[in-house]
Design an enzyme around this catalytic site. Structure first.
Site, PDB file in Angstrom:
ATOM      1  N   HIS A   1       0.820  -1.219   0.000  1.00 48.32           N
ATOM      2  CA  HIS A   1       0.000   0.000   0.000  1.00 48.32           C
ATOM      3  C   HIS A   1       0.853   1.267   0.000  1.00 48.32           C
ATOM      4  O   HIS A   1       0.381   2.329  -0.370  1.00 48.32           O
ATOM      5  CB  HIS A   1      -0.938   0.000   1.217  1.00 48.32           C
ATOM      6  CG  HIS A   1      -2.019  -1.025   1.115  1.00 48.32           C
ATOM      7  ND1 HIS A   1      -3.318  -0.727   0.779  1.00 48.32           N
ATOM      8  CD2 HIS A   1      -1.993  -2.374   1.255  1.00 48.32           C
ATOM      9  CE1 HIS A   1      -4.045  -1.826   0.747  1.00 48.32           C
ATOM     10  NE2 HIS A   1      -3.261  -2.849   1.039  1.00 48.32           N
TER      11      HIS A   1
ATOM     12  N   ASP B   1       3.200   9.396  -0.775  1.00 48.94           N
ATOM     13  CA  ASP B   1       2.072   8.566  -0.385  1.00 48.94           C
ATOM     14  C   ASP B   1       1.931   7.452  -1.405  1.00 48.94           C
ATOM     15  O   ASP B   1       2.116   7.690  -2.600  1.00 48.94           O
ATOM     16  CB  ASP B   1       0.778   9.414  -0.368  1.00 48.94           C
ATOM     17  CG  ASP B   1      -0.110   9.090   0.819  1.00 48.94           C
ATOM     18  OD1 ASP B   1      -0.104   7.922   1.254  1.00 48.94           O
ATOM     19  OD2 ASP B   1      -0.799  10.001   1.304  1.00 48.94           O
TER      20      ASP B   1
HETATM   21  P1  ADQ Z   1      -3.238   5.808   4.840  1.00 46.61           P
HETATM   22  O1  ADQ Z   1      -1.865   6.325   4.981  1.00 46.61           O
HETATM   23  O2  ADQ Z   1      -3.981   5.569   6.094  1.00 46.61           O
HETATM   24  O3  ADQ Z   1      -3.282   4.492   3.955  1.00 46.61           O
HETATM   25  P2  ADQ Z   1      -5.196   7.172   2.949  1.00 46.61           P
HETATM   26  O4  ADQ Z   1      -5.030   6.552   1.637  1.00 46.61           O
HETATM   27  O5  ADQ Z   1      -5.391   8.629   2.867  1.00 46.61           O
HETATM   28  O6  ADQ Z   1      -4.011   6.964   3.960  1.00 46.61           O
HETATM   29  O7  ADQ Z   1      -6.481   6.507   3.600  1.00 46.61           O
HETATM   30  C1  ADQ Z   1      -7.023   6.994   4.737  1.00 46.61           C
HETATM   31  C2  ADQ Z   1      -8.476   6.524   4.903  1.00 46.61           C
HETATM   32  O8  ADQ Z   1      -8.837   6.839   6.217  1.00 46.61           O
HETATM   33  C3  ADQ Z   1      -9.427   7.259   3.978  1.00 46.61           C
HETATM   34  O9  ADQ Z   1     -10.453   6.394   3.560  1.00 46.61           O
HETATM   35  C4  ADQ Z   1      -9.991   8.382   4.860  1.00 46.61           C
HETATM   36  O10 ADQ Z   1     -11.334   8.736   4.593  1.00 46.61           O
HETATM   37  C5  ADQ Z   1      -9.883   7.790   6.246  1.00 46.61           C
HETATM   38  N1  ADQ Z   1      -9.547   8.885   7.182  1.00 46.61           N
HETATM   39  C6  ADQ Z   1      -8.427   9.623   7.228  1.00 46.61           C
HETATM   40  N2  ADQ Z   1      -8.504  10.563   8.187  1.00 46.61           N
HETATM   41  C7  ADQ Z   1      -9.713  10.406   8.757  1.00 46.61           C
HETATM   42  C8  ADQ Z   1     -10.408  11.089   9.801  1.00 46.61           C
HETATM   43  N3  ADQ Z   1      -9.892  12.147  10.447  1.00 46.61           N
HETATM   44  N4  ADQ Z   1     -11.634  10.640  10.146  1.00 46.61           N
HETATM   45  C9  ADQ Z   1     -12.161   9.595   9.500  1.00 46.61           C
HETATM   46  N5  ADQ Z   1     -11.576   8.934   8.506  1.00 46.61           N
HETATM   47  C10 ADQ Z   1     -10.367   9.340   8.132  1.00 46.61           C
HETATM   48  C11 ADQ Z   1      -2.320   3.623   3.315  1.00 46.61           C
HETATM   49  C12 ADQ Z   1      -1.270   4.295   2.418  1.00 46.61           C
HETATM   50  C13 ADQ Z   1      -1.969   5.135   1.353  1.00 46.61           C
HETATM   51  C14 ADQ Z   1      -2.951   4.276   0.564  1.00 46.61           C
HETATM   52  C15 ADQ Z   1      -3.867   3.490   1.500  1.00 46.61           C
HETATM   53  C16 ADQ Z   1      -4.698   2.461   0.731  1.00 46.61           C
HETATM   54  O11 ADQ Z   1      -0.392   5.105   3.191  1.00 46.61           O
HETATM   55  O12 ADQ Z   1      -1.031   5.706   0.465  1.00 46.61           O
HETATM   56  O13 ADQ Z   1      -3.755   5.096  -0.258  1.00 46.61           O
HETATM   57  O14 ADQ Z   1      -3.109   2.774   2.472  1.00 46.61           O
HETATM   58  O15 ADQ Z   1      -3.890   1.645  -0.073  1.00 46.61           O
END
Ligand code: ADQ
Length: 455
Positions: free
Chosen positions: A155, A363
């Site tokens: 990821h 990311d």
């Molecule tokens: P993350 O680093 O956790 O994931 P991201 O892809 O942005 O980052 O996913 C976060 C998820 O959590 C999103 O669905 C978002 O809606 C939710 N989220 C974030 N902050 C939140 C908040 N304050 N309240 C509620 N929900 C929140 C890792 C990798 C990424 C990759 C994903 C999936 O680091 O690059 O995109 O896995 O593969």
């Protein structure tokens, strides 16, 4: 058809009928809900019990979890996985540390997973492993005699070889990764970096078909599978009347224009640089004073790791300083919220925001960027300002792409987003939606599973 077995560091604490979670959990749940299967991982609890917990069934999914000991947690989770691998995979070499005992702990926990998982596996099961915590799992499963198809989806980014080689145990890690049959990456950049390492530093030879490499006496296939979101589901959540009422109430308390950011509180997300860019924006565009609010939602994560405590302290200080410098009696420019929100609050809030700042330093993908685009009203869409170093930028090139290290460039992009004519906003939004429908969460899941099945 063969059974799907998913392995990830954490098994999401799901209940029957629960709303869809974000990211990895949503993708995994989706894959399992359709055809049923098994999900194995850490319970999230620390104890001295080495016995697996009783299995739990949620619909067609069977969940198996194990606890970790304090030592496992410290060496594997806080230590090598999040203290060494995470920063290096995100190009933050200076924030990484390395201790051989922690690497040994990482291997030990990968072996513990293998030992608990092996008795659950049937011949023909497809094993789909997730993320950087489990780079050595396939090797340990093979040592225990399993010959099933095993795939890994990473990821996070995979960095350029020179960066990866700053980890003293890089060669062992690559050898372990090559015990997988299929390695999936978010973007072509990540896949190419991995192949580059294997060809230049491990005597690998590119093989047929595309993306396969012959190394350590076996063929490892690689592929690019950009993770996506359920476009229609996100929009439906953003529009649901009960959710909208709540969002409108929140909106009423803000100024005319809202710039929104939503992240886990992590140094890779570029929050410090983003705060500085917003300060620059306030300094350079005084006409916006009193009219714009920047809301940063960032719940703390991994808060028992020092680097995470430090970034939290820094941001609190910066938020106070910036507000102290610019706020008026009736206007607070920056709202910083250290908590998470339910998706039925977050999605309508995305729809309310004129711009979304998604500016990680690196990311793997970044699902917030995709959720923001999916949540917009196509007639009156907001503008996505996206870091060129997020995996999502490969697909969402109709966003305003910025360099998160360029404060002036980001400040300009904020001004441009807030004054962009509706026709241009619609055009950009339409272009991004088209790509996102093509690379949806279903596509991600189906393509990876099909490639693992029929390689
Ligand atoms: P993350 O680093 O956790 O994931 P991201 O892809 O942005 O980052 O996913 C976060 C998820 O959590 C999103 O669905 C978002 O809606 C939710 N989220 C974030 N902050 C939140 C908040 N304050 N309240 C509620 N929900 C929140 C890792 C990798 C990424 C990759 C994903 C999936 O680091 O690059 O995109 O896995 O593969």
């Amino acid at each position: 058809m063969s059974r799907l077995v998913v392995v990830s560091n954490r098994v999401a604490p799901i209940q029957e009928g629960e709303a869809t979670a974000g990211g990895l959990a949503a993708g995994v749940l989706d894959a399992l809900k359709q055809k049923g299967g098994l999900w194995f991982g850490w319970s999230g609890e620390i104890s001295d019990s080495s016995e697996p917990k009783p299995e739990r069934n949620v619909g067609p999914i069977t969940l198996f979890t194990i606890d970790l000991s304090r030592q496992d947690y410290d060496e594997f989770y806080r230590g090598f996985a999040n203290g060494t691998l995470w920063p290096v995979l995100h190009y933050q070499i200076g924030l990484g540390r390395f201790e051989w005992p922690e690497f040994a702990g990482y291997r030990r926990v990968n072996d513990l997973f293998a030992a608990s998982l092996t008795p659950l596996i049937l011949p023909g099961d497809l094993i789909w492993v997730h993320d950087y915590h489990l780079l050595c799992l396939a090797e340990q499963l093979r040592t225990r005699g399993l010959s099933n198809r095993i795939g890994l989806f990473l990821h996070t980014p995979f960095p350029a070889p020179g960066v990866f080689m700053t980890i003293p145990s890089h060669a062992e890690l690559i050898r372990s990764m090559c015990a997988y049959d299929l390695l999936g990456f978010q973007t072509e950049i990540d896949r190419t970096a991995f192949i580059d390492y294997v060809v230049r530093h491990a005597d690998g030879v590119p093989a047929e078909p595309d993306g396969a490499v012959s190394v350590f006496g076996r063929i490892v296939r690689t592929g690019v599978y950009p993770i996506g979101v359920h476009v229609d589901e996100v929009r439906a959540q953003a529009e649901a009347p009960v959710n909208r009422r709540q969002a409108t109430r929140m909106r009423a308390n803000l100024m005319e224009q809202l710039i929104l950011s939503v992240d886990r509180l992590d140094y890779s997300k570029g929050l410090r640089q983003r705060f500085a860019a917003f300060e620059r924006f306030l300094a350079e565009f005084p006409a916006r004073h009193g009219l714009v609010t920047f809301m940063q939602i960032a719940p703390p994560s991994r808060s028992d790791i020092e680097t995470y405590q430090r970034i939290r302290r820094e941001l609190e200080g910066e938020a106070g300083r910036i507000n102290g410098r610019f706020a008026e009696v009736d206007w607070v420019p920056l709202r910083y919220l250290n908590r998470s929100f339910a998706r039925n609050v977050l999605m309508p809030l995305y729809a309310e925001a004129q711009a979304c700042l998604v500016t990680p330093l690196r990311d793997g993908m970044n699902l917030v960027a995709k959720e923001y685009v999916a949540a917009q009203d196509p007639q009156e869409p907001g503008v996505l300002i996206l870091s060129q170093f997020a995996g999502a930028a490969r697909e969402l090139d109709a966003a305003l792409l910025v360099n998160p290290y360029d404060q002036a460039g980001m400040a300009q992009a904020m001004e441009r987003a807030l004054s962009m004519p509706v026709e241009e906003r619609q055009e950009r939004h339409q272009a991004m939606l088209t790509v996102m429908r093509k690379n949806s969460l279903e596509q991600w899941r189906d393509r990876f599973e099909a490639d693992l099945r029929c390689g």
